[in-house]
Design an enzyme around this catalytic site. Structure first.
Site, PDB file in Angstrom:
ATOM      1  N   GLU A 121      -6.490   2.213 -13.420  1.00 25.01           N
ATOM      2  CA  GLU A 121      -5.901   3.421 -12.833  1.00 25.01           C
ATOM      3  C   GLU A 121      -4.479   3.773 -13.399  1.00 25.01           C
ATOM      4  OE1 GLU A 121      -7.718   2.394  -8.107  1.00 25.01           O
ATOM      5  OE2 GLU A 121      -5.941   1.793  -8.728  1.00 25.01           O
ATOM      6  N   CYS A 164      -1.415   1.806  -2.914  1.00 25.52           N
ATOM      7  CA  CYS A 164      -2.449   2.717  -2.811  1.00 25.52           C
ATOM      8  C   CYS A 164      -1.889   4.281  -2.831  1.00 25.52           C
ATOM      9  CB  CYS A 164      -3.200   2.633  -1.482  1.00 25.52           C
ATOM     10  SG  CYS A 164      -3.509   0.966  -0.972  1.00 25.52           S
ATOM     11  N   HIS A 191     -25.817  20.871  -0.127  1.00 22.66           N
ATOM     12  CA  HIS A 191     -25.934  21.634  -1.341  1.00 22.66           C
ATOM     13  C   HIS A 191     -24.992  22.830  -1.494  1.00 22.66           C
ATOM     14  CE1 HIS A 191     -27.937  22.895  -5.158  1.00 22.66           C
ATOM     15  NE2 HIS A 191     -27.765  24.209  -4.765  1.00 22.66           N
ATOM     16  N   LYS A 229      -0.192   5.461  -5.957  1.00 20.58           N
ATOM     17  CA  LYS A 229      -1.157   5.674  -6.762  1.00 20.58           C
ATOM     18  C   LYS A 229      -2.071   6.672  -6.855  1.00 20.58           C
ATOM     19  CE  LYS A 229      -4.881   3.886  -6.154  1.00 20.58           C
ATOM     20  NZ  LYS A 229      -5.478   2.635  -6.305  1.00 20.58           N
ATOM     21  N   CYS A 256       0.800  -1.140  -0.019  1.00 18.08           N
ATOM     22  CA  CYS A 256      -0.090   0.237   0.067  1.00 18.08           C
ATOM     23  C   CYS A 256       0.836   1.194  -0.035  1.00 18.08           C
ATOM     24  CB  CYS A 256      -0.787   0.065   1.303  1.00 18.08           C
ATOM     25  SG  CYS A 256      -1.606   1.451   1.419  1.00 18.08           S
ATOM     26  N   GLU A 316     -25.281  14.737  -2.891  1.00 20.04           N
ATOM     27  CA  GLU A 316     -26.532  15.133  -2.594  1.00 20.04           C
ATOM     28  C   GLU A 316     -27.471  14.481  -3.741  1.00 20.04           C
ATOM     29  OE1 GLU A 316     -28.513  19.065  -3.372  1.00 20.04           O
ATOM     30  OE2 GLU A 316     -26.404  19.628  -4.358  1.00 20.04           O
ATOM     31  N   TYR A 319      -8.535  -3.201 -11.945  1.00 17.98           N
ATOM     32  CA  TYR A 319      -8.577  -1.897 -11.778  1.00 17.98           C
ATOM     33  C   TYR A 319      -7.093  -1.262 -11.439  1.00 17.98           C
ATOM     34  CZ  TYR A 319      -7.475  -2.060  -6.574  1.00 17.98           C
ATOM     35  OH  TYR A 319      -6.537  -2.247  -5.510  1.00 17.98           O
TER      36      TYR A 319
HETATM   37  P1  FAD Z   1       1.477  -6.437   1.944  1.00 17.77           P
HETATM   38  O1  FAD Z   1       1.188  -4.784   2.248  1.00 17.77           O
HETATM   39  O2  FAD Z   1       1.790  -6.749   0.400  1.00 17.77           O
HETATM   40  O3  FAD Z   1       2.593  -6.596   2.828  1.00 17.77           O
HETATM   41  C1  FAD Z   1       3.139  -7.905   2.853  1.00 17.77           C
HETATM   42  C2  FAD Z   1       4.766  -7.606   3.237  1.00 17.77           C
HETATM   43  O4  FAD Z   1       5.461  -8.888   3.432  1.00 17.77           O
HETATM   44  C3  FAD Z   1       5.515  -7.181   1.741  1.00 17.77           C
HETATM   45  O5  FAD Z   1       6.490  -6.030   2.457  1.00 17.77           O
HETATM   46  C4  FAD Z   1       6.591  -8.269   1.533  1.00 17.77           C
HETATM   47  O6  FAD Z   1       7.563  -7.768   1.021  1.00 17.77           O
HETATM   48  C5  FAD Z   1       6.638  -8.939   2.784  1.00 17.77           C
HETATM   49  N1  FAD Z   1       7.100 -10.364   2.535  1.00 17.77           N
HETATM   50  C6  FAD Z   1       6.661 -11.279   1.616  1.00 17.77           C
HETATM   51  N2  FAD Z   1       7.046 -12.467   2.057  1.00 17.77           N
HETATM   52  C7  FAD Z   1       7.763 -12.245   2.750  1.00 17.77           C
HETATM   53  C8  FAD Z   1       8.614 -13.219   3.552  1.00 17.77           C
HETATM   54  N3  FAD Z   1       8.552 -14.498   3.413  1.00 17.77           N
HETATM   55  N4  FAD Z   1       9.267 -12.734   4.695  1.00 17.77           N
HETATM   56  C9  FAD Z   1       9.282 -11.625   5.176  1.00 17.77           C
HETATM   57  N5  FAD Z   1       8.552 -10.494   4.452  1.00 17.77           N
HETATM   58  C10 FAD Z   1       7.863 -11.045   3.311  1.00 17.77           C
HETATM   59  N6  FAD Z   1      -5.989  -1.001  -1.323  1.00 17.77           N
HETATM   60  C11 FAD Z   1      -6.858  -0.102  -1.043  1.00 17.77           C
HETATM   61  O7  FAD Z   1      -7.220  -0.168  -0.118  1.00 17.77           O
HETATM   62  N7  FAD Z   1      -6.621   1.069  -1.687  1.00 17.77           N
HETATM   63  C12 FAD Z   1      -6.254   1.306  -2.982  1.00 17.77           C
HETATM   64  O8  FAD Z   1      -6.212   2.355  -3.414  1.00 17.77           O
HETATM   65  C13 FAD Z   1      -5.340   0.400  -3.352  1.00 17.77           C
HETATM   66  N8  FAD Z   1      -4.566   0.374  -4.387  1.00 17.77           N
HETATM   67  C14 FAD Z   1      -3.709  -0.216  -4.721  1.00 17.77           C
HETATM   68  C15 FAD Z   1      -2.750  -0.293  -5.838  1.00 17.77           C
HETATM   69  C16 FAD Z   1      -2.058  -0.893  -6.438  1.00 17.77           C
HETATM   70  C17 FAD Z   1      -1.171  -0.632  -7.460  1.00 17.77           C
HETATM   71  C18 FAD Z   1      -1.888  -2.261  -5.707  1.00 17.77           C
HETATM   72  C19 FAD Z   1      -0.719  -3.189  -6.108  1.00 17.77           C
HETATM   73  C20 FAD Z   1      -2.499  -2.646  -4.479  1.00 17.77           C
HETATM   74  C21 FAD Z   1      -3.490  -1.872  -4.240  1.00 17.77           C
HETATM   75  N9  FAD Z   1      -4.263  -1.773  -2.889  1.00 17.77           N
HETATM   76  C22 FAD Z   1      -5.278  -0.814  -2.715  1.00 17.77           C
HETATM   77  C23 FAD Z   1      -4.164  -3.141  -2.255  1.00 17.77           C
HETATM   78  C24 FAD Z   1      -3.458  -2.928  -1.042  1.00 17.77           C
HETATM   79  O9  FAD Z   1      -2.399  -2.383  -1.271  1.00 17.77           O
HETATM   80  C25 FAD Z   1      -3.292  -4.427  -0.388  1.00 17.77           C
HETATM   81  O10 FAD Z   1      -4.570  -4.867  -0.352  1.00 17.77           O
HETATM   82  C26 FAD Z   1      -2.684  -4.125   0.925  1.00 17.77           C
HETATM   83  O11 FAD Z   1      -1.355  -3.783   0.847  1.00 17.77           O
HETATM   84  C27 FAD Z   1      -2.493  -5.690   1.613  1.00 17.77           C
HETATM   85  O12 FAD Z   1      -1.889  -5.632   2.638  1.00 17.77           O
HETATM   86  P2  FAD Z   1      -1.236  -6.995   3.396  1.00 17.77           P
HETATM   87  O13 FAD Z   1      -0.550  -6.468   4.658  1.00 17.77           O
HETATM   88  O14 FAD Z   1      -1.934  -8.085   3.180  1.00 17.77           O
HETATM   89  O15 FAD Z   1       0.501  -7.128   2.311  1.00 17.77           O
HETATM   90  P1  NA7 Z   2      -7.063  -8.742 -11.278  1.00 17.03           P
HETATM   91  O1  NA7 Z   2      -7.953  -7.963 -10.537  1.00 17.03           O
HETATM   92  O2  NA7 Z   2      -6.935 -10.216 -10.898  1.00 17.03           O
HETATM   93  O3  NA7 Z   2      -7.239  -8.953 -12.957  1.00 17.03           O
HETATM   94  C1  NA7 Z   2      -6.288  -9.203 -13.636  1.00 17.03           C
HETATM   95  C2  NA7 Z   2      -6.542  -8.647 -15.288  1.00 17.03           C
HETATM   96  O4  NA7 Z   2      -5.461  -9.003 -15.954  1.00 17.03           O
HETATM   97  C3  NA7 Z   2      -7.739  -9.121 -15.753  1.00 17.03           C
HETATM   98  O5  NA7 Z   2      -8.351  -8.010 -16.620  1.00 17.03           O
HETATM   99  C4  NA7 Z   2      -7.444 -10.148 -16.410  1.00 17.03           C
HETATM  100  O6  NA7 Z   2      -8.423 -10.523 -17.561  1.00 17.03           O
HETATM  101  C5  NA7 Z   2      -6.117  -9.636 -16.981  1.00 17.03           C
HETATM  102  N1  NA7 Z   2      -5.272 -10.904 -17.401  1.00 17.03           N
HETATM  103  C6  NA7 Z   2      -4.797 -11.756 -16.623  1.00 17.03           C
HETATM  104  N2  NA7 Z   2      -4.052 -12.789 -17.002  1.00 17.03           N
HETATM  105  C7  NA7 Z   2      -3.751 -12.186 -18.206  1.00 17.03           C
HETATM  106  C8  NA7 Z   2      -2.963 -12.561 -19.669  1.00 17.03           C
HETATM  107  N3  NA7 Z   2      -2.070 -13.492 -19.689  1.00 17.03           N
HETATM  108  N4  NA7 Z   2      -3.195 -11.677 -20.595  1.00 17.03           N
HETATM  109  C9  NA7 Z   2      -3.849 -10.661 -20.488  1.00 17.03           C
HETATM  110  N5  NA7 Z   2      -4.515 -10.187 -19.638  1.00 17.03           N
HETATM  111  C10 NA7 Z   2      -4.724 -11.055 -18.594  1.00 17.03           C
HETATM  112  O7  NA7 Z   2      -5.678  -8.062 -11.058  1.00 17.03           O
HETATM  113  P2  NA7 Z   2      -5.211  -6.566 -10.998  1.00 17.03           P
HETATM  114  O8  NA7 Z   2      -3.662  -6.778 -11.126  1.00 17.03           O
HETATM  115  O9  NA7 Z   2      -5.902  -5.505 -11.627  1.00 17.03           O
HETATM  116  O10 NA7 Z   2      -5.222  -6.436  -9.225  1.00 17.03           O
HETATM  117  C11 NA7 Z   2      -5.115  -7.722  -8.480  1.00 17.03           C
HETATM  118  C12 NA7 Z   2      -5.494  -7.477  -7.076  1.00 17.03           C
HETATM  119  O11 NA7 Z   2      -4.488  -6.392  -6.439  1.00 17.03           O
HETATM  120  C13 NA7 Z   2      -6.753  -6.620  -6.933  1.00 17.03           C
HETATM  121  O12 NA7 Z   2      -7.633  -7.635  -6.621  1.00 17.03           O
HETATM  122  C14 NA7 Z   2      -6.444  -5.441  -6.019  1.00 17.03           C
HETATM  123  O13 NA7 Z   2      -7.278  -5.305  -4.934  1.00 17.03           O
HETATM  124  C15 NA7 Z   2      -5.223  -5.675  -5.535  1.00 17.03           C
HETATM  125  P3  NA7 Z   2      -9.655 -11.375 -17.395  1.00 17.03           P
HETATM  126  O14 NA7 Z   2     -10.796 -10.683 -16.886  1.00 17.03           O
HETATM  127  O15 NA7 Z   2      -9.344 -12.729 -16.506  1.00 17.03           O
HETATM  128  O16 NA7 Z   2      -9.929 -11.917 -18.793  1.00 17.03           O
END
Ligand code: FAD
Ligand code: NA7
Length: 592
Positions: free
Chosen positions: A300, A158, A567, A161, A153, A572, A296
């Site tokens: 985004e 988040c 408003h 982004k 995040c 609203e 998403y």
């Molecule tokens: P993470 O935050 O992924 O933390 C896991 C940590 O564990 C990482 O630091 C990783 O390096 C570490 N780790 C992994 N394996 C090991 C290991 N074996 N030993 C030690 N450390 C390890 N959520 C929202 O609510 N709002 C948003 O707008 C939003 N935007 C997003 C945009 C993007 C591009 C992405 C990718 C995600 C977004 N999310 C958003 C989702 C959100 O970031 C995740 O749901 C959240 O970070 C999950 O938290 P977590 O604690 O499960 O794992």
């Molecule tokens: P998602 O939500 O798992 O979506 C993956 C997208 O990528 C989806 O549109 C898929 O299409 C597409 N996809 C998956 N594999 C392929 C390949 N091989 N080629 C082309 N397109 C593909 O992933 P996000 O990365 O957006 O987010 C993952 C999570 O991270 C999400 O839940 C957030 O909460 C945080 P499909 O619809 O399967 O045809």
């Protein structure tokens, strides 16, 4: 004269001893617990023992430093009072002490992963008096990107982004500015490197803040990769930092390792492509960009890159925003398209080749359309957003007996986030079947720690979680999509109220004329209870957060009707919607 008993002689002769006072309610609580557990214990009611009771009490204070009763010993080990005993019962330790399987561990709890969920849980557990460590390690992305403490995040999700989304919205506002009297110089340019630098500096301050907070909360931070290394000892973990490897033990473990982006299995993907793990710290402007994926993260990233003035194409395999309301998904796609984002639909990539070195250089991407036609194009950057995979490979979970979902590698848990092993829990993105969102991970982490160590029974409520897609026109929703509601209740039992609205701030420039949209999905047979809330427009996240409570409280359409709006706001519109889809009436257009 009977021999004079001492505290030491009593605890040596009895497995479980309760020093009590007959009138004390806390003593009664502990005795009731031991009775319930059918534990045989020696109870000494000090107030009923005359001088001997007084002498024993003084002896107890000297030995344990504890003045109050009850004062409990098990197998000669001092336990403490009522709260301590109840807490040990709650986390299962009491039972191990009673049945003789008690073992000393380095930590009460070790959390694998210092992201949103892991940090929240570890701080909460430590605040409840537990000895806690967090292992966090970032494996570099294929092109070498890495980052600090805090997880996805903060570093690659988040936070950066939303900041890049904001950068792109500022660009839009600059276009509107002349209508508000601002004299904006022509050819205002955006400096990518400056934006990245500012964002990364901010993120580093957050990384520092997390380390400091862990220290302040007495949580040990271990900057190392954690793996279960011994199938015969599921309480042992190997931690490997950049400089050394060693073992630690814990009574309980919390798996909060999150996920990382996937790459398609095609030539050149990992060598030349990037993902969301790289884009937010990319030191150079990505230029003409192809984004692969329709969900998403893809939209985004496409939205903010296009808003910064880049040439952006999104390659979509099937539909946009699978799992979200499909009417809203189409509107988002149409809006982005109108704003210059190109869509290459029903297409998958087949290869990526480098045709020019440089930063960004030039790549040739080939793809295949659904009908088999081969397409190709040149781009400076290819960003894959094709899903994420749980970081559970190679950490020995299956080997110690934790059951994973074989399709996605996530940890299968019960409603209390407990895995198939009694001492291993999972939260956040790595927990099977739950939403991948930061506040969900945080809530689950706090609730779990409170249940394990604070005597709470509160489970995380994963229903009606609000969320927002930060596309150029934001999309906020909570509850069911129209499609899902129809599938569950049947088309005849669903009524949808909807309206297009025009945010006041867009009026002078006539930006996105009446594209913003709101709808409420209601169940007719339940007095039009609102089961789905959807809004497409500026600040949709802010609007949705507040209204999300109405779904939690089971509000009906008439509750929305009776609510007086603020408003002039976009929010609203939900208080004045009176056109239903089934009426077939022309769609209401409301100016805010
Ligand atoms: P993470 O935050 O992924 O933390 C896991 C940590 O564990 C990482 O630091 C990783 O390096 C570490 N780790 C992994 N394996 C090991 C290991 N074996 N030993 C030690 N450390 C390890 N959520 C929202 O609510 N709002 C948003 O707008 C939003 N935007 C997003 C945009 C993007 C591009 C992405 C990718 C995600 C977004 N999310 C958003 C989702 C959100 O970031 C995740 O749901 C959240 O970070 C999950 O938290 P977590 O604690 O499960 O794992
Ligand atoms: P998602 O939500 O798992 O979506 C993956 C997208 O990528 C989806 O549109 C898929 O299409 C597409 N996809 C998956 N594999 C392929 C390949 N091989 N080629 C082309 N397109 C593909 O992933 P996000 O990365 O957006 O987010 C993952 C999570 O991270 C999400 O839940 C957030 O909460 C945080 P499909 O619809 O399967 O045809």
């Amino acid at each position: 004269m009977p021999p004079i008993r001492t505290v030491d002689s009593i605890i040596a002769e009895n497995k479980v001893v309760v020093f009590s006072k007959s009138f004390c309610p806390f003593c009664k609580k502990v005795k009731a617990l031991f009775d319930e557990l059918k534990v045989i214990y020696e109870c000494l009611e000090l107030d009923l023992m005359g001088d001997e009771g007084h002498i024993l009490h003084q002896d107890l204070i000297k030995k344990t430093g504890q003045t109050s009763v009850p004062n409990i010993f098990i197998n000669g080990k001092h336990i403490g009072g009522c709260d301590k005993t109840l807490a040990l019962h709650a986390d299962g330790t009491l039972q191990t002490m009673l049945d003789g399987t008690y073992r000393e561990y380095d930590y009460d709890l070790v959390v694998l992963g210092g992201g949103s969920g892991g940090l929240a849980a570890s701080k909460e557990a430590a605040s409840l008096g537990k000895k806690v460590a967090v292992c966090d390690f970032v494996t570099p992305s294929p092109i070498g990107t890495t980052w600090g403490l805090g997880g996805t995040c903060v570093n690659v999700g988040c936070i950066p982004k939303k900041l890049m989304h904001t950068a792109s919205l500022i660009g839009e506002t600059l276009k509107d500015a002349p209508c508000f009297g601002w004299e904006v110089p022509e050819n205002v340019k955006h400096d990518w490197a400056r934006m990245v630098d500012e964002i990364q500096t901010y993120i580093k301050s957050l990384n520092f803040g997390y380390r400091k907070t862990l220290r302040e909360n007495s949580v040990t931070y271990i900057n190392a990769y954690a793996q279960f290394c011994d199938p015969s000892d599921p309480h042992k973990l190997k931690v490997t930092s950049k400089s050394k490897s060693y073992e630690i033990t814990a009574r309980k473990f919390l798996i909060a390792v999150g996920g990382r982006p996937k790459y398609p299995d095609i030539p050149g993907a990992k060598e030349f492509g990037i993902t969301s793990d790289d884009i937010f710290s990319l030191p150079y402007c990505p230029g003409k960009t192809l984004i692969v994926g329709g969900s998403y993260i893809a939209l985004e990233c496409a939205g903010f890159l296009a808003g910064l003035g880049l040439d952006v194409t999104v390659m979509v395999r099937s539909i946009l925003l699978r799992g979200f309301d499909q009417q809203m998904a189409k509107m988002i796609g149409d809006h982005m398209n109108k704003h210059g984002v190109k869509f290459l639909s029903e297409c998958v990539p087949t290869s990526v080749e480098r045709i020019e070195e440089g930063t960004p250089g030039l790549l040739r991407v080939s793809g295949k359309l659904k009908d088999g036609e081969v397409v190709s194009g040149n781009y400076n950057t290819v960003l894959f957003a094709v899903g994420r995979e749980a970081c559970t490979k190679n950490i020995g979970l299956a080997e110690i007996g934790v059951i994973l979902n074989t399709d996605n590698g996530k940890v299968i848990c019960d409603d209390e986030e407990k895995s198939s092993l009694d001492h291993v829990y999972a939260i956040g993105d790595v927990l099977d079947g739950r939403l991948e969102l930061t506040p969900v991970a945080v809530e689950a982490g706090r609730n779990l720690a409170q249940r394990l160590y604070g005597g709470s029974t509160v489970r995380t409520d994963y229903s009606n979680v609000p969320t927002t897609v930060f596309t150029p026109l934001e999309y906020g929703c909570v509850g069911m999509s129209e499609d899902a509601a129809v599938a569950l209740y049947g088309v005849d039992d669903i009524e949808v109220y909807h309206a297009h609205f025009q945010p006041l701030e867009f009026e002078l420039s006539k930006r996105d004329n009446f594209i913003s949209y709101a709808k409420l999905v209601c169940v007719k047979s339940e007095m039009e209870r609102v089961v789905g809330f959807h809004v497409l427009g500026p600040n949709a996240g802010e609007i949705t957060q507040g209204y999300a409570l109405t779904l939690k409280l089971k509000a009906t359409k008439s509750d929305f009707n009776r609510l007086i709006g603020i408003h002039p706001t976009c929010a609203e519109v939900f208080t004045t919607m009176n056109i239903s889809k089934s009426s077939g009436a022309a769609l209401q257009k409301t100016a805010c």
